[in-house]
Design a protein around this motif. Structure first.
Motif, short mmCIF file in Angstrom:
data_model
loop_
_atom_site.label_atom_id
_atom_site.label_comp_id
_atom_site.label_asym_id
_atom_site.label_seq_id
_atom_site.Cartn_x
_atom_site.Cartn_y
_atom_site.Cartn_z
N LYS A 1 -60.70 71.65 -39.82
CA LYS A 1 -59.74 70.75 -40.45
C LYS A 1 -58.48 70.82 -40.11
CE LYS A 1 -60.32 70.64 -45.15
NZ LYS A 1 -60.30 71.17 -46.75
N ILE B 1 -56.23 67.76 -38.14
CA ILE B 1 -55.03 67.49 -38.64
C ILE B 1 -53.82 67.49 -37.44
CG2 ILE B 1 -53.11 68.10 -40.17
CD1 ILE B 1 -55.25 68.82 -42.28
N ASP C 1 -54.36 64.73 -35.06
CA ASP C 1 -53.70 63.30 -35.63
C ASP C 1 -52.03 63.35 -35.55
OD1 ASP C 1 -54.55 60.72 -37.23
OD2 ASP C 1 -53.04 61.66 -38.41
N HIS D 1 -51.41 60.55 -33.11
CA HIS D 1 -51.90 59.23 -33.39
C HIS D 1 -51.09 58.19 -33.05
CE1 HIS D 1 -51.93 56.20 -36.92
NE2 HIS D 1 -53.31 56.24 -36.56
N HIS E 1 -49.65 69.55 -47.88
CA HIS E 1 -50.95 70.52 -47.79
C HIS E 1 -52.01 69.81 -47.20
CE1 HIS E 1 -53.88 73.43 -50.18
NE2 HIS E 1 -53.59 73.56 -48.81
N ASN E 2 -52.62 70.53 -46.25
CA ASN E 2 -54.00 69.79 -45.58
C ASN E 2 -54.06 68.31 -45.39
OD1 ASN E 2 -55.23 72.49 -45.52
ND2 ASN E 2 -56.28 72.33 -47.51
N SER F 1 -51.99 65.25 -42.38
CA SER F 1 -51.38 64.97 -41.34
C SER F 1 -49.78 64.47 -41.70
CB SER F 1 -51.93 63.84 -40.57
OG SER F 1 -51.17 63.29 -39.46
N PHE G 1 -48.52 60.75 -42.42
CA PHE G 1 -48.32 60.19 -43.64
C PHE G 1 -46.98 59.79 -44.20
CE2 PHE G 1 -52.73 61.64 -43.84
CZ PHE G 1 -53.48 60.46 -44.13
N GLY H 1 -53.69 66.82 -49.56
CA GLY H 1 -54.85 66.41 -48.80
C GLY H 1 -56.05 67.20 -48.84
N GLY I 1 -57.75 67.40 -45.73
CA GLY I 1 -58.13 67.27 -43.94
C GLY I 1 -57.58 65.55 -43.79
N HIS I 2 -57.03 64.81 -44.55
CA HIS I 2 -56.62 63.56 -44.22
C HIS I 2 -55.86 63.18 -43.07
CE1 HIS I 2 -58.06 63.40 -48.51
NE2 HIS I 2 -58.02 62.13 -48.37
N THR I 3 -56.50 62.22 -42.25
CA THR I 3 -55.63 61.92 -41.03
C THR I 3 -55.19 60.52 -40.99
OG1 THR I 3 -57.60 61.35 -39.87
CG2 THR I 3 -56.72 63.64 -39.65
N ALA I 4 -54.23 59.99 -40.52
CA ALA I 4 -53.83 58.78 -40.61
C ALA I 4 -54.88 57.79 -39.85
CB ALA I 4 -52.38 58.38 -39.66
N ALA I 5 -55.38 58.31 -38.80
CA ALA I 5 -56.37 57.73 -37.81
C ALA I 5 -57.65 57.51 -38.82
CB ALA I 5 -56.71 58.56 -36.81
N PHE J 1 -57.98 56.29 -41.60
CA PHE J 1 -57.70 54.88 -42.44
C PHE J 1 -57.83 53.90 -41.53
CE2 PHE J 1 -56.00 58.15 -45.10
CZ PHE J 1 -55.80 57.88 -46.37
N SER J 2 -58.19 54.09 -40.30
CA SER J 2 -58.36 52.83 -39.42
C SER J 2 -59.66 52.69 -38.64
CB SER J 2 -57.20 52.71 -38.53
OG SER J 2 -57.07 53.79 -37.79
N GLU K 1 -62.97 56.03 -42.54
CA GLU K 1 -63.18 57.29 -43.52
C GLU K 1 -62.83 57.21 -44.85
OE1 GLU K 1 -62.62 62.12 -42.79
OE2 GLU K 1 -62.15 60.59 -41.11
N PHE L 1 -56.87 53.29 -48.63
CA PHE L 1 -55.64 53.46 -49.58
C PHE L 1 -55.88 52.63 -50.73
CE2 PHE L 1 -53.53 53.37 -45.38
CZ PHE L 1 -52.80 54.65 -45.34
#
Lengths: 450, 450
Positions: free
Chosen positions: A238, A242, A245, A249, A366-367, A369, A372, B411, B413-417, B419-420, B425, B428
């Motif tokens: 993870k 992160i 990204d 990114h 927390h956890n 990128s 955001f 989050g 493990g969320h990444t901006a990438a 979402f595209s 994955e 919004f």
């Protein structure tokens, strides 16, 4: 030549102007006028691009700036869609944010209203001009726009189209004006009587030089020296995802990671994993401290200098440092970061809460990128910038950052003296008033409308 | 010598400091320490008063300033009561002002937090030092206090007592520091890295000179050129009562009326009525335009000059002008007022709504005295000042004006990438989250506490 017309919106009261804007759906007219003038705008844009192309080839302009210049074709459609989205946001003006029965027959309401006249200085991105103008109109503010000189023709064409939309609905076309030169900006910065807020988007130097030159309040959108901290209790897969990204990114953005802090217990496991994940990316460079260096690819790693931890690289270079605890990570960030956005990667909720409550930045994550940190991703529809200020607005600034409030008080002959003396005429109640959410709900205002 | 210690609260993070303050009931200790040191404080105050008495007799100090110096006896009890009231206000820190489910598993919260380090420059009123310090502590801010030199010994004794209270609860005693001289202030104004907000209470000149000397944001508490407009449809008895209160209840205050606008149709009836109501007051003077002059007592009335409508008299002198319509009153105010507080007296709700929506001032009132522009009267418990700024805070500034916000994002493990791309994955959602009103309600934060 630019004229001192921002006075006009002020004396005509931004509050009223907003009502007109809202009633007449100026934003819809924006779209119509931009569509009507699409050919002219795209022609002006093509000229800017042609000039920029020469400059890029001569090594005088960066390719990332060049890419942002284009507003033709599909980008033009995106731009129109953006205005439509802003149009559909809830009305930010006329919201009641405090309602209090001060005494019997004496009511107080705080209402959101436009700030007034904004001066926005932004980079060579013509799409930003349209987005900012839409936000300003939606919030009832008048606007002076100074864009990067590389986009001068595009911006002029866009401002012409938007001014025509204003005239079309009976508003002063001067509510949106373009500002061409730095000399004009310098002159405007002295007009603290007429301009209420300056929003410079750019480097720390730009923001500082404007603060030095003006009494007008400045909402700085400046450097982002963002950090990700990989804790000893992090899920390292993870964490790698992160960090990749946050760094790659879109590395030219202010919300990209510049500093990587790694708990010393996981350096040996995490850093090779990260290096592997970044292996496919161009121009990756590590500036690492002695603890981290052995775990990173030697060819692209060099010793970190003290100033590397205060640097916004804006490319695939990062400063890397080992820390002994979450507290050391927090201390490092509070000393070195620009107060923009920082993220902790950990599966330990106690470490996460310590980080989120003690790190003194506009965004603490927390956890996820650092990428955001953005008005659209936050759900604001769009943004005028990201503020590292500590008053008015902090973090991504959407419509809420473009409004202020005024207080309305309704009495029936109440005087301050009436509340004192041996047998006062009135007594303070200070009771919250429920159910008054917008100006239209105020009972006294309702009476007039019905 | 004053040391650059404000750095300390910043690196220790005001957010954490606030938690400590709240937990340990520092404000209660404030009261205890002030009571314990009451004798020393009253002695210091007696010395200041003795010096001031000499200055008043020599004509070097105004009697109104002299009156405000005293914090002994009953005034000391009032001061303690004031701290207790601030202590009982709701906690301004940790309030959730935006809660959004950005995507599945990705939550965003905006939380109020302290601004950081405040520099407050205020007049020779030792009671203001205590009130401001209480507000600053309640909102978790560190504080540098520069009071008027006539109250220097009183302020020093108060700061010593308050610092002791901080030390007593394990906080850095430096969180409240006194600043003695203007040279020190000049030095502090350069410390934009360490000081987050300057609040000068005083003249326009003071506010302007501070804005010129500093990059630090300034929340100006400056002149009030407030107007009352008596409409053609006014109840003239009510109007006389409101004008008398607005002008004479406490004429040295910034929320007192300076300009009286009267609809031309009621000048002949209203002005003699007003003059009769004011006949018992000392030193009443009218500076009137040609339409109003014949209706006012000749001995104390003189022709108004243009600049009289831009003057804060701070005594029983007023500028008087006839207008042909509510619109003319609005235009006059928007050109001449300082944007502080204005009131319309009328029984016509349409005229009232026009005035309240079009007058561009921090306070717009219907049928009540301008003297209500005050933090206590607004229900804020106390105030640090009244702002005529158009960002951050406008009007009376209570605890809300001493806080800003930060964003927390949780989050997994969320990444901006993520979402595209062709098959993203995540998507919004941007769905409002209900029921999270304070930091303690955030589910992820709750887990740690239980």
């Amino acid at each position: 030549m630019w004229a001192i017309a921002p006075l006009k919106p002020r004396t005509e009261n931004p509050g009223m102007m907003k009502m007109m804007v809202s009633d007449l759906k100026t934003e819809k007219r924006f779209i119509r006028h931009l569509v009507e003038k699409r050919t002219q705008i795209e022609e002006a844009n093509a000229q800017d691009i042609a000039d920029a192309d020469v400059a890029v080839k001569a090594g005088k302009l960066s390719s990332s700036l060049f890419k942002r210049l284009d507003v033709s074709g599909a980008k033009f459609d995106t731009l129109l869609k953006g205005i439509d989205e802003i149009l559909n946001l809830p009305d930010p003006i006329g919201q009641v944010t405090y309602a209090n029965k001060v005494a019997e027959g004496l009511d107080l309401y705080r209402l959101t209203c436009p700030i007034g006249v904004l001066l926005i200085i932004f980079e060579a991105r013509p799409d930003a001009a349209v987005q900012i103008a839409s936000l300003a109109m939606k919030s009832g503010n008048a606007l002076l726009l100074k864009g990067g000189k590389e986009a001068q023709r595009s911006n002029a064409a866009l401002v012409t189209a938007m001014s025509a939309a204003l005239r079309d609905v009976g508003l002063p076309a001067d509510c949106i004006q373009g500002v061409d030169t730095r000399t004009e900006v310098a002159e405007l910065l002295k007009q603290d009587k007429y301009i209420d807020l300056v929003i410079p988007r750019g480097s720390n130097e730009l923001v500082r030089s404007i603060k030095d030159a003006s009494r007008i309040p400045v909402l700085g959108h400046a450097d982002g020296i963002c950090a990700v901290y990989v804790d000893s209790k992090a899920d390292l897969d993870k964490a790698a995802k992160i960090v990749v990204d946050s760094k790659t990114h879109y590395c030219a953005a202010c919300n990209s990671m510049e500093t990587l802090l790694v708990h010393q217990d996981v350096c040996a496991n995490f850093l090779p994993k990260l290096a592997a994940a970044l292996a496919g990316k161009e121009d990756v460079r590590y500036k690492a401290d002695p603890v981290c260096r052995p775990h990173l690819p030697s060819g692209i790693t060099e010793p970190a200098q003290e100033e590397d931890f205060d640097t916004e690289f804006l490319c695939h270079t990062m400063a890397v440092k080992a820390v002994a605890s979450v507290q050391e990570a927090i201390d490092h960030i509070n000393s070195h970061s620009s107060g923009h956005t920082e993220s902790i990667v950990t599966e330990d909720p106690v470490a996460a809460e310590a980080f989120l409550s003690k790190v003194d930045s506009a965004g603490v994550y927390h956890n996820c990128s650092t990428r955001f940190a953005d008005g659209f991703r936050y759900g604001f529809g769009a943004e005028v910038g990201i503020s590292t200020n500590r008053i008015h607005a902090r973090g991504p600034v959407g419509l809420e950052g473009l409004v202020i409030h005024k207080y309305r008080m309704y009495g029936s002959g109440h005087t301050a003296a009436g509340f004192s003396g041996a047998s006062p005429e009135h007594t303070f109640l200070h009771a919250p008033v429920r159910g008054v959410d917008r100006v239209e709900d105020i009972p006294q205002a309702k009476k007039v409308r019905t």
